[in-house]
Design a protein around this motif. Structure first.
Motif, mmCIF file in Angstrom:
data_model
loop_
_atom_site.group_PDB
_atom_site.id
_atom_site.type_symbol
_atom_site.label_atom_id
_atom_site.label_comp_id
_atom_site.label_asym_id
_atom_site.label_seq_id
_atom_site.Cartn_x
_atom_site.Cartn_y
_atom_site.Cartn_z
ATOM 1 N N LEU A 84 0.838 -1.229 0.111
ATOM 2 C CA LEU A 84 0.243 -0.094 -0.053
ATOM 3 C C LEU A 84 0.852 1.374 0.173
ATOM 4 O O LEU A 84 0.410 2.345 -0.473
ATOM 5 C CB LEU A 84 -0.896 -0.106 1.276
ATOM 6 N N ALA A 85 1.998 1.024 0.584
ATOM 7 C CA ALA A 85 2.967 2.355 0.597
ATOM 8 C C ALA A 85 3.440 2.874 -0.724
ATOM 9 O O ALA A 85 3.460 4.181 -1.001
ATOM 10 C CB ALA A 85 4.304 2.040 1.289
ATOM 11 N N SER A 86 3.454 1.909 -1.734
ATOM 12 C CA SER A 86 3.846 2.249 -3.080
ATOM 13 C C SER A 86 2.799 2.212 -4.072
ATOM 14 O O SER A 86 2.981 2.415 -5.275
ATOM 15 C CB SER A 86 5.077 1.592 -3.436
ATOM 16 N N LEU A 87 1.471 2.078 -3.669
ATOM 17 C CA LEU A 87 0.544 1.634 -4.374
ATOM 18 C C LEU A 87 0.200 3.140 -5.476
ATOM 19 O O LEU A 87 -0.036 3.994 -4.632
ATOM 20 C CB LEU A 87 -0.758 1.401 -3.712
ATOM 21 N N SER A 88 -0.015 2.919 -6.764
ATOM 22 C CA SER A 88 -0.278 4.058 -7.518
ATOM 23 C C SER A 88 -1.682 3.796 -7.964
ATOM 24 O O SER A 88 -2.147 2.644 -8.255
ATOM 25 C CB SER A 88 0.885 4.621 -8.331
ATOM 26 N N GLY A 142 -7.963 8.585 -17.107
ATOM 27 C CA GLY A 142 -6.698 8.261 -17.447
ATOM 28 C C GLY A 142 -5.513 9.154 -16.964
ATOM 29 O O GLY A 142 -4.493 9.243 -17.282
ATOM 30 N N VAL A 143 -6.029 9.803 -15.657
ATOM 31 C CA VAL A 143 -5.148 10.483 -14.964
ATOM 32 C C VAL A 143 -4.033 9.820 -13.924
ATOM 33 O O VAL A 143 -4.847 8.999 -13.044
ATOM 34 C CB VAL A 143 -5.720 11.672 -14.242
ATOM 35 N N LYS A 144 -2.993 9.810 -14.029
ATOM 36 C CA LYS A 144 -1.988 9.135 -13.078
ATOM 37 C C LYS A 144 -1.875 9.577 -11.743
ATOM 38 O O LYS A 144 -1.601 10.777 -11.779
ATOM 39 C CB LYS A 144 -0.742 8.819 -13.884
ATOM 40 N N LEU A 145 -1.975 8.986 -10.919
ATOM 41 C CA LEU A 145 -1.680 9.323 -9.488
ATOM 42 C C LEU A 145 -0.802 8.638 -8.763
ATOM 43 O O LEU A 145 -0.480 7.295 -8.908
ATOM 44 C CB LEU A 145 -3.139 9.230 -8.795
#
Length: 575
Positions: free
Chosen positions: A432-436, A442-445
């Motif tokens: 979860l710490a590196s979950l993107s 289509g917007v990357k988070l």
């Protein structure tokens, strides 16, 4: 000679030329040029004949032939420019150019070259002069040849192009009739879906060339493609793989994404300043420029999508309010077709740069330094995190975002509530710490942005298994009809039909089996379709099948002779 005899003669000629493709049996220069002259005259005459067509079926077939010839012509112009360069044609003696123009060149003799200064300094200047082209167009053709056809080494001889993988796509000239189903008529049109468009290859090569160092092959230092993606593979190889995808819009989107991601990763694009900026005023129309980060971009995308949806109550309310506004007030809206409410004030102090930011729009303050909330503030509104210092445009932007987030619950008017959908796979939850994530638009988070969004009450976070089937729909599963539509939309990304780019918020939902025939209202039978393709399904133009509980589309035979079940990959999530 009647038309039938002429047809037989031309067919025989095609076979003979194909047999004499290379080596000792290749056509001589005079034979080749004479054949091209005849072809040019024949093409012109056939084009004039085609102008007289009245049968719509023949018009469609003629358009397919014209497109096939156009693609061959595009490829031919680049190869021709390469030949002019690699043969050193710009250094020919002046008399050779005169003889060519007069048609008296003796091709059996060796060409004569200028003893001193050449007539034309390079191939581009020669092409611009003899082809009556703009110099920059002639230069582009030579540069295109360097990318996908051939370059010159230090000796002036032809050598491999910069992008060898893309060159294979550019050089591929499959018989456009080979992929077609066996036809009884000799006039059957070509199958263009299996013939690569050289213009697409050139566009991709030009985009990738911007990421490469200067080409020094002609200076004796060979160069090749070096730009790599995040996974370490060459951008060229990824682009070559994407060029094999269908349909057109899907591969174009993925190619654009490939280029955009590389620019962002290597800071090739200068980051513009955030904020809300005043633009031009033209004939009483005011322009505003808004720039936001990913965290707020999906908020805007959702707002725009819902405002555009005529079927939504909010979208209908916005249009109804706009219709009731006086004509002079509607004329002051920020975009054509975007009207403002009739009760909108002419001047709003909230937007005045001299006014402090509202208390309810401020971020968390240290203990003891906070201010009491404004009487008009929503009681439980989520406060956006704000910087300690910001520019005037950023302060205006923060105020606008605060309005979007803090909707007055006492207002009876139907308002648009932005809806944010974030995608995640089951395996991703292990870290979860590196979950993107990637939103529905289509917007990357990044991981911090995603964690911030997941704290919002209206965030839907569907979880998938390895087969792409939704396992859980998150916290918003209370309203069954709503979550079912959202789940189907999120599973398929958008309209099921390959290449369809309709806004996901405007979709309709089709029963896989009609309700009147015993169909069920369940997720696996829910098929998102745009209005146009929904009608096509009901009329039998498109067919739906189900594979592993996922709906697929079968296109008509004239678009897909193989009748392969397909899904729309335009909205496919990556990265």
């Amino acid at each position: 000679m009647d038309l039938q005899q002429l047809t037989h003669s031309l067919t025989a000629l095609v076979g003979q030329v194909a047999d004499q493709g290379s080596g000792e049996r290749a056509l001589s220069a005079p034979q080749l040029l004479q054949a091209q002259s005849i072809l040019l005259q024949l093409a012109g005459n056939l084009s004039r004949q085609a102008e007289q067509l009245t049968d719509p079926r023949a018009a469609v077939a003629n358009a397919q032939f014209a497109e096939a010839l156009g693609r061959q012509s595009t490829r031919g112009t680049v190869i021709a420019a390469s030949l002019v360069e690699t043969t050193g044609a710009h250094a020919l003696h002046m008399d050779e150019f005169d003889d060519l123009r007069a048609g008296r060149t003796d091709f059996s003799a060796e060409p004569r070259f200028a003893a001193g200064r050449t007539v034309y300094p390079d191939a581009a200047n020669l092409l611009a002069a003899v082809l009556d082209l703009n110099y920059f167009e002639a230069t582009r053709r030579v540069e295109d040849a360097h990318l996908v056809h051939a370059r010159r080494d230090i000796s002036g001889a032809a050598c491999a192009p910069r992008f060898t993988a893309l060159a294979e796509h550019f050089a591929a000239t499959p018989d456009p009739f080979a992929a077609s189903q066996p036809a009884s008529a000799p006039w059957a049109p070509p199958d263009l879906h299996h013939v690569r468009d050289p213009r697409e290859v050139l566009k991709a090569a030009r985009a990738l060339d911007k990421f490469e160092p200067a080409d020094t092959t002609f200076d004796g230092i060979p160069t090749s493609a070096t730009a790599t993606a995040a996974d370490g593979t060459l951008l060229e190889d990824q682009a070559a793989a994407l060029l094999a995808e269908t349909p057109l819009r899907t591969r174009q989107k993925h190619l654009n994404t490939l280029v955009k991601d590389y620019k962002e990763a290597h800071s090739e694009t200068r980051t513009p300043p955030l904020g809300l900026f005043r633009g031009r005023v033209v004939n009483g129309v005011h322009e505003f420029i808004v720039r936001v980060r990913s965290l707020d971009a999906e908020l805007w995308n959702s707002l725009i999508a819902q405002a555009d949806n005529k079927r939504a109550q909010a979208g209908a309310a916005a249009r109804q309010a706009a219709k009731s506004a006086p004509a002079d007030e509607r004329a002051q809206s920020d975009e054509p077709g975007r009207e403002s409410s009739s009760d909108e004030p002419v001047h709003d102090d909230l937007w005045h740069s001299d006014e402090p930011i509202p208390d309810w729009a401020r971020g968390p303050q240290p203990e003891g330094e906070g201010t009491s909330p404004s009487p008009g503030a929503p009681p439980d509104a989520a406060m956006p995190v704000m910087p300690t210092t910001c520019t005037i445009p950023e302060r205006r932007l923060n105020a606008l975002n605060a309005i979007l987030r803090n909707i007055d619950p006492d207002n009876s008017t139907k308002r648009i509530t932005p809806e944010i959908v974030v995608h995640a796979s089951y395996e991703d939850l292990a870290d979860l710490a590196s979950l993107s994530g990637i939103t529905a638009h289509g917007v990357k988070l990044s991981a911090p942005e995603l964690r911030t969004m997941l704290c919002e009450a209206k965030v839907l976070s569907p979880i998938y298994n390895a087969d792409g089937v939704i396992m859980d729909i998150g916290r918003d599963a209370r309203l069954f009809p709503r979550w079912m539509k959202l789940a189907a939309r999120d599973r398929d990304g958008g309209c099921l039909v390959p290449g369809c780019t309709e806004e996901p918020a405007l979709l309709e939902y089709h029963h896989f089996m009609p309700w009147s025939k015993g169909g069920h209202t369940r997720l696996q039978d829910c098929c998102p379709l745009c209005t146009t393709h929904h009608v096509m399904v009901h009329t039998g133009y498109l067919k739906l099948v189900k594979i592993k509980k996922l709906p697929y589309v079968i296109l008509p035979k004239h678009l897909d002779p193989d009748q392969r079940p397909q899904r729309n990959t335009y909205f496919a999530r990556s990265g």
